[in-house]
Design an enzyme around this catalytic site. Structure first.
Site, PDB file in Angstrom:
ATOM      1  N   ALA A  10       0.845  -1.200   0.000  1.00 23.75           N
ATOM      2  CA  ALA A  10       0.000   0.000   0.000  1.00 23.75           C
ATOM      3  C   ALA A  10       0.881   1.252   0.000  1.00 23.75           C
ATOM      4  O   ALA A  10       2.088   1.180   0.266  1.00 23.75           O
ATOM      5  CB  ALA A  10      -0.908  -0.008   1.232  1.00 23.75           C
ATOM      6  N   GLU A  86       7.038   2.393  -9.347  1.00 26.65           N
ATOM      7  CA  GLU A  86       5.662   2.626  -9.799  1.00 26.65           C
ATOM      8  C   GLU A  86       5.271   1.673 -10.932  1.00 26.65           C
ATOM      9  O   GLU A  86       4.652   2.055 -11.922  1.00 26.65           O
ATOM     10  CB  GLU A  86       5.481   4.091 -10.240  1.00 26.65           C
ATOM     11  N   ALA A  87       5.615   0.400 -10.751  1.00 27.51           N
ATOM     12  CA  ALA A  87       5.410  -0.591 -11.806  1.00 27.51           C
ATOM     13  C   ALA A  87       3.941  -0.850 -12.113  1.00 27.51           C
ATOM     14  O   ALA A  87       3.612  -1.416 -13.162  1.00 27.51           O
ATOM     15  CB  ALA A  87       6.099  -1.899 -11.425  1.00 27.51           C
ATOM     16  N   CYS A 146      -6.311   2.124  12.604  1.00 27.63           N
ATOM     17  CA  CYS A 146      -6.333   1.117  13.671  1.00 27.63           C
ATOM     18  C   CYS A 146      -5.004   0.439  13.946  1.00 27.63           C
ATOM     19  O   CYS A 146      -4.874  -0.273  14.935  1.00 27.63           O
ATOM     20  CB  CYS A 146      -7.383   0.048  13.364  1.00 27.63           C
ATOM     21  N   TYR A 176      -3.963  10.423  -0.314  1.00 28.05           N
ATOM     22  CA  TYR A 176      -4.161   9.010   0.014  1.00 28.05           C
ATOM     23  C   TYR A 176      -3.711   8.703   1.436  1.00 28.05           C
ATOM     24  O   TYR A 176      -2.754   9.295   1.934  1.00 28.05           O
ATOM     25  CB  TYR A 176      -3.356   8.111  -0.937  1.00 28.05           C
TER      26      TYR A 176
END
Length: 204
Positions: A10, A86-87, A146, A176
């Site tokens: 992520a 950034e594939a 969390c 993001y």
């Protein structure tokens, strides 16, 4: 063994720091690497690999129409590895070209990127890497809300989570946050407001 690698995670999992570290380690040994990144990610400029903590390096910009096998053929002398950031933004056929580089030129290719977009759908480049890469490795980070493992990222526009829109929307911490599945569906709105108010003040 020469392989096609895909390290995924992520946003905020340290992928760009890792690719810069790998490049540095090769070069400490006197080995030549080729750094590449898709031109669609122009946050730090086209052809620049940049981390959130300020580290950055110039790289060869990849265009959607580029034949990566042909590009690498021009630059194979003493090349120890190819590193691609950034594939997820690669075209599927470009991932096949990376596999061709590994198999025919015997040069290891290490790719780094997101598994899925902000709506939990695979990017074309990531999908193809999952299908044909020799080795997959997950890079981990924690959910903004969390502390559990984040598996995706939540897109934020004007302080609100977005669940539809263009697959490609270039942004960083201002757009993001990494999240677990539960908090992708049910983000903590109070925490979100606090977080993005803080980011807005920092930007000003």
């Amino acid at each position: 063994m020469t392989q096609l690698f895909f390290e995924y995670g992520a946003m905020g999992s340290g992928k760009t720091i890792e690719i810069l570290k790998v490049a540095h380690n090769y070069e400490l040994q006197g080995k030549k690497v080729l750094l590449m990144t898709p031109d669609v990610d122009d946050r730090a400029g086209v052809g620049v690999i940049a981390s959130r903590i300020g580290l950055k390096r110039a790289a060869v910009a990849i265009h959607k129409s580029d034949d990566l096998f042909a590009e690498v053929l021009k630059n194979t002398d003493d090349l120890a590895a190819i590193l691609i950031d950034e594939a997820q933004f690669l075209a599927a056929k470009q991932v096949d070209q990376l596999a061709q580089i590994v198999d025919e030129l015997n040069i290891p290719v290490m790719t780094f990127g997101l598994r899925q977009d902000a709506f939990n759908h695979l990017f074309p480049g990531s999908k193809r890497l999952f299908e044909i890469a020799d080795k997959l490795e997950e890079m981990k980070t924690i959910c903004t809300f969390c502390g559990k493992k984040a598996i995706t990222q939540l897109r934020i526009v004007d302080g609100q989570p977005q669940y539809e829109g263009d697959q490609v929307f270039i942004g960083g911490d201002e757009a993001y946050v990494p999240v677990c599945r539960k908090h992708w569906y049910h983000p903590d709105q109070k925490r979100l407001a606090e977080l993005f108010d803080t980011k807005q003040h920092a930007a000003n």
